[in-house]
Design a protein around this motif. Structure first.
Motif, short mmCIF file in Angstrom:
data_model
loop_
_atom_site.label_atom_id
_atom_site.label_comp_id
_atom_site.label_asym_id
_atom_site.label_seq_id
_atom_site.Cartn_x
_atom_site.Cartn_y
_atom_site.Cartn_z
N GLY A 281 0.78 -1.23 0.00
CA GLY A 281 0.00 0.00 0.00
C GLY A 281 0.81 1.28 0.00
O GLY A 281 0.27 2.36 0.25
N HIS A 282 2.11 1.17 -0.28
CA HIS A 282 2.98 2.35 -0.29
C HIS A 282 3.52 2.61 -1.69
O HIS A 282 3.63 1.69 -2.51
N MET A 283 3.87 3.86 -1.96
CA MET A 283 4.47 4.20 -3.23
C MET A 283 5.80 3.46 -3.37
O MET A 283 6.60 3.42 -2.44
N GLY A 284 6.02 2.86 -4.55
CA GLY A 284 7.25 2.14 -4.80
C GLY A 284 7.59 2.16 -6.27
O GLY A 284 6.91 2.79 -7.08
N ARG A 285 8.64 1.48 -6.61
CA ARG A 285 9.08 1.47 -8.01
C ARG A 285 8.01 0.85 -8.90
O ARG A 285 7.59 -0.28 -8.70
N GLY A 286 7.61 1.61 -9.90
CA GLY A 286 6.71 1.09 -10.92
C GLY A 286 5.30 0.79 -10.46
O GLY A 286 4.61 0.00 -11.10
N ASN A 287 4.83 1.42 -9.36
CA ASN A 287 3.46 1.09 -8.93
C ASN A 287 2.54 2.32 -8.87
O ASN A 287 1.48 2.27 -8.26
N ILE A 288 2.93 3.41 -9.54
CA ILE A 288 2.10 4.62 -9.57
C ILE A 288 1.62 4.86 -11.00
O ILE A 288 2.42 4.99 -11.92
N PRO A 289 0.30 4.92 -11.22
CA PRO A 289 -0.21 5.24 -12.55
C PRO A 289 0.05 6.71 -12.88
O PRO A 289 0.17 7.54 -11.99
N THR A 290 0.15 7.02 -14.16
CA THR A 290 0.29 8.42 -14.55
C THR A 290 -0.98 9.18 -14.19
O THR A 290 -2.07 8.60 -14.09
N LEU A 291 -0.85 10.47 -14.05
CA LEU A 291 -2.00 11.28 -13.69
C LEU A 291 -3.07 11.25 -14.79
O LEU A 291 -4.26 11.36 -14.50
N GLY A 292 -2.65 11.05 -16.03
CA GLY A 292 -3.61 10.93 -17.12
C GLY A 292 -4.52 9.73 -16.95
O GLY A 292 -5.75 9.83 -17.14
N THR A 293 -3.95 8.60 -16.60
CA THR A 293 -4.77 7.40 -16.39
C THR A 293 -5.64 7.53 -15.14
O THR A 293 -6.77 7.04 -15.11
N VAL A 294 -5.13 8.21 -14.13
CA VAL A 294 -5.94 8.47 -12.94
C VAL A 294 -7.15 9.33 -13.32
O VAL A 294 -8.28 9.08 -12.87
N ALA A 295 -6.93 10.34 -14.16
CA ALA A 295 -8.02 11.21 -14.60
C ALA A 295 -9.05 10.44 -15.42
O ALA A 295 -10.27 10.67 -15.29
#
Length: 364
Positions: A281-295
């Motif tokens: 459940g924490h930010m790590g390498r390669g586990n954050i989607p781009t803000l575009g995909t979040v939008a």
């Protein structure tokens, strides 16, 4: 035949239990590999994320009739939701765009710290929301019974496409981070309903902000919300500890024009849609989607029709422009340690192929 009969029985049992699960919870069990079963004489195959492989894209007759009677260009109520459920049966639509004072009741975000939730930041969020006092798009847009939304990405593919007037036709126009409008109107339009960003991505020169748009904040780490508090209360931003580059000191928006993006969209995009590692459940390498995909994820939950423009990383062409507004090249994206561009592209391609979203620049 002796082997086939037990397989058919197992398939039927799986299918039956899956359908019951769908009806009760709106989802299928999570699996770690592709699964398939027979439905009305047709082989149905889902990938490990739960997406239907090779959807036929057909609308039920009642929807064909309903949408067929609308005027050309008229908003189609529930269109993206139906398409998304057809592609991904466990999709459940209700998920508010922005946090309001009832945010602590959202169990899906309570157990995760930023960026996937609100754990450890409840008091700070409450202080900010008490000051902003507004939690929707605004009276005019909130009253619309059908919303057509477009997410305008920052990709170089937007350059010289002359899509500005088309983009401005949408009810809700979403822009990301510091991507400018002035000087690029022919390609990106003039309308901005909201600009989603975080401290390092926010426009740093106050005069470059549009005169009227919502400042939508997406928190990726605890210092981000502390920064937002300074911005909302017009306090002096001191130091840059916890940030990986300089941040805006002033945002020319009143508190009533500030919103906090529901972090559930980051969580859902990362873990359910793309299949990125949870990392406890924490930010790590390669586990954050781009803000575009979040939008886009946000829009799927809150809009009746969803389109995108300016999306698509052509990693095979490292010398092509990364953004429409600067000379940075595509090769720079390889320096990012937080995103998994290839897996994210696979997800977006599923949405386009199934007709869930429309890609105006055909970059996905």
């Amino acid at each position: 035949m002796l082997l086939l009969c037990p397989m058919l029985v197992l398939g039927f049992l799986y299918y039956s239990s899956g359908k019951l699960h769908l009806r009760s919870l709106g989802q299928r069990p999570q699996v770690d590999k592709d699964i398939s079963f027979w439905d009305m004489g047709r082989l149905v195959v889902y990938d490990k994320q739960g997406f239907l492989i090779k959807p036929d894209g057909k609308l039920p007759l009642e929807l064909q009739y309903k949408y067929g009677n609308l005027s050309k260009g008229e908003c189609k109520p529930g269109f993206s939701e139906f398409k998304m459920i057809s592609l991904y049966p466990k999709f459940v639509k209700p998920a508010p765009m922005f946090l309001d004072l009832n945010f602590k009741r959202m169990s899906k975000i309570s157990n995760y710290p930023p960026p996937f939730g609100i754990k450890t930041q409840e008091n700070m969020i409450t202080v900010i929301l008490d000051e902003t006092k507004n939690y929707g798009l605004g009276d005019e847009l909130d009253r619309l019974s059908c919303k057509r939304c477009i997410i305008v990405g920052n990709g170089g593919i937007l350059f010289n496409k002359s899509l500005g007037s088309k983009i401005d036709e949408y009810d809700v126009v979403v822009r990301l981070n510091e991507a400018p409008v002035k000087g690029y109107e022919k390609d990106v339009g003039t309308k901005t309903t909201m600009r989603i960003t975080y401290p390092e991505g926010a426009i740093q020169k106050p005069d470059l902000y549009e005169k009227s748009s919502l400042f939508v904040f997406s928190a990726f780490k605890p210092p981000d919300l502390k920064w937002l508090k300074h911005i909302v209360f017009k306090e002096k931003v001191r130091g840059t500890d916890g940030f990986w580059k300089s941040v805006a000191r002033v945002v020319p928006r009143n508190a009533a024009e500030v919103r906090i993006l529901n972090p559930y969209f980051i969580q859902e995009a990362a873990f359910q849609f793309i299949g990125l590692p949870r990392n406890n459940g924490h930010m790590g390498r390669g586990n954050i989607p781009t803000l575009g995909t979040v939008a886009i994820t946000m829009a799927l939950h809150n809009c009746d029709e969803v389109a995108v423009a300016g999306f698509g990383y052509d990693l095979n062409n490292p010398h092509s422009p990364l953004h429409y507004y600067e000379k940075l090249k595509m090769s720079a994206i390889k320096d990012s340690w937080t995103h998994n561009i290839s897996k994210e592209k696979e997800f977006l391609q599923k949405l386009v192929a199934a007709g869930v979203i429309q890609d105006l620049t055909n970059g996905i």
